[in-house]
Design a protein around this motif. Sequence first.
Motif: not given
Length: 156
Positions: A49, A52, A55-57, A64, A67
């Motif tokens: 992450r 780059g 991405r994590s939420k 995950y 990206s």
Amino acid sequence: MLTKKGKYGLKALVDLARLAPGETAFINDIASRNNIPKKFLDTILLELRNAGVLRSKKGPGGGYSLSRPASDIRIGHVIRTLDGPLAPIRCASRTAYEACDDCADPERCHVRRSMTEVRDAIAAILDNMTLEQFVAGGGPGIEIEEQENYRASNIG
């Protein structure tokens, strides 16, 4: 040599590349599906992450995801992120060069020159291989049909 960290990172990326666009996966699910220790995977995914690649939420619908498209992620970048330089020895590395204590003339050293060729060959493959190709089981410039024909002709 690829470390367990690098291997687990690649397995996790393959898992995430197989998700539908916009879909995410929880770390527990990735770890479970791929037989990876969760704590170790936490560290690996955080590094990816930060580089780059992922991405994590947080929260509902979190987890995950890649990206960017798998076709834009290079395997060489992933391995360097997790395992460091591709060169088999430090004196052959472009990004982490260190002279050997026992070498009086690195420019004429046969070991260094040979390992530099090895590094260049590895980099030529991994820097041109996308995650999309990796998931499909192919390298750069190799079509899936060609690979299947090759495998079929070399079995047995």
